[in-house]
Every structure is written in structure tokens, then in C-alpha cells.
Motif scaffolding. Structure first.
Motif, PDB file in Angstrom:
ATOM      1  N   ASP A  17       0.853  -1.192   0.000  1.00  0.00           N
ATOM      2  CA  ASP A  17       0.000   0.000   0.000  1.00  0.00           C
ATOM      3  C   ASP A  17       0.891   1.244   0.000  1.00  0.00           C
ATOM      4  OD1 ASP A  17      -2.118   1.790   0.244  1.00  0.00           O
ATOM      5  OD2 ASP A  17      -2.238   1.547   2.423  1.00  0.00           O
ATOM      6  N   VAL A  18       0.860   1.990  -1.095  1.00  0.00           N
ATOM      7  CA  VAL A  18       1.736   3.144  -1.298  1.00  0.00           C
ATOM      8  C   VAL A  18       0.896   4.413  -1.369  1.00  0.00           C
ATOM      9  CG1 VAL A  18       3.405   4.248  -2.841  1.00  0.00           C
ATOM     10  CG2 VAL A  18       3.426   1.757  -2.538  1.00  0.00           C
ATOM     11  N   PHE A  19       1.335   5.422  -0.643  1.00  0.00           N
ATOM     12  CA  PHE A  19       0.747   6.757  -0.741  1.00  0.00           C
ATOM     13  C   PHE A  19       1.666   7.624  -1.581  1.00  0.00           C
ATOM     14  CE2 PHE A  19       0.634  11.186   0.628  1.00  0.00           C
ATOM     15  CZ  PHE A  19      -0.721  11.473   0.577  1.00  0.00           C
ATOM     16  N   TYR A  20       1.071   8.427  -2.475  1.00  0.00           N
ATOM     17  CA  TYR A  20       1.896   9.376  -3.227  1.00  0.00           C
ATOM     18  C   TYR A  20       1.105  10.627  -3.561  1.00  0.00           C
ATOM     19  CZ  TYR A  20      -0.249   7.809  -7.694  1.00  0.00           C
ATOM     20  OH  TYR A  20      -1.110   7.517  -8.725  1.00  0.00           O
ATOM     21  N   ARG A  21       1.852  11.704  -3.794  1.00  0.00           N
ATOM     22  CA  ARG A  21       1.296  12.987  -4.215  1.00  0.00           C
ATOM     23  C   ARG A  21       1.614  13.183  -5.691  1.00  0.00           C
ATOM     24  NH1 ARG A  21       0.842  15.839   1.091  1.00  0.00           N
ATOM     25  NH2 ARG A  21       1.882  14.409   2.528  1.00  0.00           N
ATOM     26  N   ALA A  22       0.691  13.813  -6.397  1.00  0.00           N
ATOM     27  CA  ALA A  22       0.864  14.048  -7.831  1.00  0.00           C
ATOM     28  C   ALA A  22       0.361  15.440  -8.175  1.00  0.00           C
ATOM     29  CB  ALA A  22       0.117  13.001  -8.647  1.00  0.00           C
ATOM     30  N   ALA A  23       0.959  16.002  -9.224  1.00  0.00           N
ATOM     31  CA  ALA A  23       0.497  17.290  -9.745  1.00  0.00           C
ATOM     32  C   ALA A  23       0.908  17.380 -11.202  1.00  0.00           C
ATOM     33  CB  ALA A  23       1.091  18.454  -8.952  1.00  0.00           C
ATOM     34  N   GLY A  24       0.087  18.031 -12.006  1.00  0.00           N
ATOM     35  CA  GLY A  24       0.438  18.260 -13.400  1.00  0.00           C
ATOM     36  C   GLY A  24      -0.242  17.304 -14.361  1.00  0.00           C
ATOM     37  N   PRO A  25      -0.202  17.639 -15.671  1.00  0.00           N
ATOM     38  CA  PRO A  25      -0.876  16.836 -16.696  1.00  0.00           C
ATOM     39  C   PRO A  25      -0.255  15.454 -16.850  1.00  0.00           C
ATOM     40  CG  PRO A  25      -0.311  19.035 -17.512  1.00  0.00           C
ATOM     41  CD  PRO A  25       0.410  18.863 -16.227  1.00  0.00           C
ATOM     42  N   GLN A  26      -1.088  14.469 -17.176  1.00  0.00           N
ATOM     43  CA  GLN A  26      -0.623  13.094 -17.345  1.00  0.00           C
ATOM     44  C   GLN A  26       0.404  12.957 -18.462  1.00  0.00           C
ATOM     45  OE1 GLN A  26      -1.650  10.009 -15.836  1.00  0.00           O
ATOM     46  NE2 GLN A  26      -2.593  11.204 -14.209  1.00  0.00           N
ATOM     47  N   ASP A  27       0.298  13.813 -19.491  1.00  0.00           N
ATOM     48  CA  ASP A  27       1.182  13.666 -20.647  1.00  0.00           C
ATOM     49  C   ASP A  27       2.402  14.584 -20.586  1.00  0.00           C
ATOM     50  OD1 ASP A  27      -0.187  16.037 -20.972  1.00  0.00           O
ATOM     51  OD2 ASP A  27      -0.533  15.772 -23.133  1.00  0.00           O
ATOM     52  N   ALA A  28       2.606  15.263 -19.475  1.00  0.00           N
ATOM     53  CA  ALA A  28       3.746  16.180 -19.340  1.00  0.00           C
ATOM     54  C   ALA A  28       5.017  15.404 -18.984  1.00  0.00           C
ATOM     55  CB  ALA A  28       3.449  17.220 -18.268  1.00  0.00           C
ATOM     56  N   PRO A  29       6.199  15.981 -19.263  1.00  0.00           N
ATOM     57  CA  PRO A  29       7.439  15.346 -18.817  1.00  0.00           C
ATOM     58  C   PRO A  29       7.456  15.243 -17.296  1.00  0.00           C
ATOM     59  CG  PRO A  29       7.853  17.568 -19.617  1.00  0.00           C
ATOM     60  CD  PRO A  29       6.442  17.246 -19.972  1.00  0.00           C
ATOM     61  N   VAL A  30       8.054  14.178 -16.798  1.00  0.00           N
ATOM     62  CA  VAL A  30       7.911  13.808 -15.393  1.00  0.00           C
ATOM     63  C   VAL A  30       9.107  14.254 -14.565  1.00  0.00           C
ATOM     64  CG1 VAL A  30       7.764  11.838 -13.806  1.00  0.00           C
ATOM     65  CG2 VAL A  30       6.400  11.865 -15.906  1.00  0.00           C
ATOM     66  N   VAL A  31       8.815  14.728 -13.360  1.00  0.00           N
ATOM     67  CA  VAL A  31       9.824  14.959 -12.326  1.00  0.00           C
ATOM     68  C   VAL A  31       9.474  14.041 -11.156  1.00  0.00           C
ATOM     69  CG1 VAL A  31      10.954  16.615 -10.801  1.00  0.00           C
ATOM     70  CG2 VAL A  31      10.071  17.366 -13.035  1.00  0.00           C
ATOM     71  N   LEU A  32      10.392  13.154 -10.815  1.00  0.00           N
ATOM     72  CA  LEU A  32      10.211  12.200  -9.731  1.00  0.00           C
ATOM     73  C   LEU A  32      10.934  12.723  -8.496  1.00  0.00           C
ATOM     74  CD1 LEU A  32       8.942   9.406  -9.174  1.00  0.00           C
ATOM     75  CD2 LEU A  32      11.088   8.375  -9.939  1.00  0.00           C
ATOM     76  N   LEU A  33      10.247  12.670  -7.346  1.00  0.00           N
ATOM     77  CA  LEU A  33      10.733  13.348  -6.139  1.00  0.00           C
ATOM     78  C   LEU A  33      10.847  12.368  -4.970  1.00  0.00           C
ATOM     79  CD1 LEU A  33       8.105  15.623  -7.266  1.00  0.00           C
ATOM     80  CD2 LEU A  33      10.075  16.905  -6.455  1.00  0.00           C
ATOM     81  N   PRO A  34      11.955  11.655  -4.851  1.00  0.00           N
ATOM     82  CA  PRO A  34      12.163  10.804  -3.674  1.00  0.00           C
ATOM     83  C   PRO A  34      12.557  11.636  -2.460  1.00  0.00           C
ATOM     84  CG  PRO A  34      14.044  10.622  -5.165  1.00  0.00           C
ATOM     85  CD  PRO A  34      13.042  11.504  -5.848  1.00  0.00           C
TER      86      PRO A  34
END
Length: 291
Positions: A17-34
Motif C-alpha cells: 500500500d503506497v501513498f503518493y502525491r501528484a500534480a500536473g498533466p498526465q502527458d507532461a514530462p515527469v519529475v520524480l521526487l524521492p
């Protein structure tokens, strides 16, 4: 500056069970934030909406942290966290991404980068140490433990995993007028989420930092070989990672951009958010934007 909402999600990742936050359009380039220690995806809550018009930002809570589960069968070390980050990206269908690397999230993200360098579009480095000869004075207690890991010394590590210890981690070395920008929610929230089992896991992870030091040359070799576009933003008022820790990256990344916030410390997203977001936007528009 443009801002949009952050959304909050749960994901069943092969039974985890993973919790995560997301923002921005699905098709936009991704920034991953560990995230780093002693924090969670909460550290990116204000940064994410400031970039979400142009990029898709994803910040998971690691197993045993934040609002994610604490499964019995997870391997709670840097390899385990890096594998989790890879599985998380795969499940969301992300092939290529920029990484925002902070605190021990730096080493976790760099292990993923070493394993799959073709997926890394860019790096934003913020107070994450990979140069042993530039570690700050706050590492002294850890280095004593590494040299003599007695049960008594280990108990000393455990003493730091406390509400008071968390407060010290978040306030670090900044001056009082900067410390006033750091909300006490950070240490109270994360201590409230620290169960006895999570505390034991955390002490084990801290003790395992000795093994992580042996990876430092491997992180450096990855940077030298692949030369990913890199923005370095740093608060030198950091007892663990002072200015020298930032400048050391330029030995392996001579083309990296370095920005020092002279009155800033370890938690720039709390104290210098707007400036960090502006630098990030400018950098990502040049190296990680398809619009």
C-alpha cells in the motif's frame, strides 16, 4: 508563478500500500521526487504546484515512511528503496524522468540512475551528500559509531530518533530568522507517524549508512560517465552537508549549474521555496520540456 492543485493517491504496488502525491498533466514530462529523512512526500507539498503547469510531478512515500504501509517483507535499505522507486515508476508507466535529489533520496535516486541511466533526463541536486571528504561536523557522531558500533553507540543513534531529534534535524544550522520559516508541523507530523517498528527500521537505516559510504565512488562514477544535465541548489548552513559538499559535485559535473543560498540550510523548500522553484523552472524548460 503558476500553481495548481496537488492530488493525493493510494496505489497497490504488488500488495504494498503506497501513498503518493501528484500534480500536473498526465502527458507532461515527469519529475520524480524521492524524499529524505526524517520526512516524506510532505516535503514537496508546496514545490509541486509551482511547476505543475509544465511538468508532471510525482512524490511517493517510501515504505515505512509517511502514509505508506510498513510491510514485514520489505528490505529497508538503500537498495530496497531504489528498487521500490523503480517499481513505482514502472507501475505509473513512466519511462523517462528528471530526479529531484535531496538528503538520502539522493543516494536512492542515484542507485536507480546507475541501474537505468537511459531513463534519467536531468537531475536537480539539493543538499544530498556523495563526497565523503566533504561531510560536515554533524556526521562526527555517525562516524564514531561506524568506527566502533557497540550496543551503547547504537542506543545513542536510537536516542536521535525522537521528537527532539527530529526538530534538530529540521532546524539544523540555520539562523533564528530563517528557522522561523520552518513549520513545526514537520517534526510533529513525522514523529506522530513513527511507530515503534518504524523507529527500529529507522535506526537500522541510519546504522546502514556506513555501507552507503562505500557507494559514494560509484555515484561519482555515474555522474562522470553520463554527465546528466544538472542543477545544484544548496543551503550551506547545513551541519551535515556544508558548501564544500555542493562544490564537490563540480569535480564530476563541470557543466552543472550551482546556486548557493548563503542563509539557507538543509530544507530550502521550506525557507527559499519561490527562488528554488524559479531556478527549477528555468532549468527544466531548457533540458526537460517537450511543450
Amino acid at each position: 508563478m503558476y500553481a495548481c492543485s496537488v492530488t493525493h493517491h493510494r496505489l497497490d504496488l504488488d500488495g504494498l500500500d503506497v501513498f503518493y502525491r501528484a500534480a500536473g498533466p498526465q502527458d507532461a514530462p515527469v519529475v520524480l521526487l524521492p524524499h529524505g529523512y526524517p520526512c516524506s512526500s510532505y516535503e514537496f507539498r508546496s514545490y509541486m504546484p509551482l511547476l505543475a503547469d509544465r511538468w508532471r510531478l510525482l512524490a511517493p512515500d517510501f515504505p515505512g515512511c509517511g502514509y505508506s504501509a510498513t510491510p514485514e517483507d520489505f528490505v529497508y535499505d538503500f537498495d530496497g528503496y531504489a528498487e521500490f522507486l523503480e517499481r513505482f515508476a514502472n507501475r505509473l508507466g513512466i519511462e523517462r524522468f528528471a530526479l529531484y535529489l535531496h538528503d538520502f533520496g539522493s543516494q536512492i535516486g542515484l542507485r536507480l540512475a546507475i541501474a537505468q541511466p537511459q531513463r534519467i533526463a536531468a537531475l536537480i541536486l539539493q543538499n544530498g551528500d556523495i563526497y565523503e571528504d566533504e561531510l560536515g561536523p554533524k556526521y562526527a557522531a555517525l562516524q564514531r559509531f561506524f568506527a566502533n558500533p557497540t550496543p551503547q553507540a547504537r542506543a545513542g543513534l536510537a536516542d536521535g530518533v525522537s521528537l527532539e531529534g527530529f526538530e534538530e534535524e529540521f532546524l539544523n544550522e540555520v539562523e533564528p530568522e530563517i528557522a522561523m520559516r520552518i513549520p513545526p508541523d514537520l517534526w510533529h507530523l513525522h514523529w506522530a507517524l513513527m511507530t515503534p517498528r518504524r523507529r527500529k527500521i529507522t535506526v537500522n537505516v541510519i546504522a546502514g549508512l556506513k555501507e552507503n559510504l562505500a557507494w559514494f565512488p560509484r555515484y561519482q562514477a555515474y555522474l562522470r560517465e553520463h554527465q546528466p544535465p544538472t542543477l545544484i541548489i544548496w543551503g550551506p548552513r547545513d551541519g551535515y552537508m556544508p558548501e564544500g559538499s555542493a562544490r564537490a559535485y563540480l569535480c564530476d559535473l563541470p557543466n552543472a549549474e550551482l546556486h548557493l543560498f548563503e542563509d539557507g540550510g538543509h530544507w530550502l523548500l521550506e525557507t527559499h521555496l519561490d527562488e528554488v522553484a524559479r531556478l527549477s523552472r528555468d532549468f527544466l524548460e531548457r533540458v526537460h520540456d517537450h511543450r
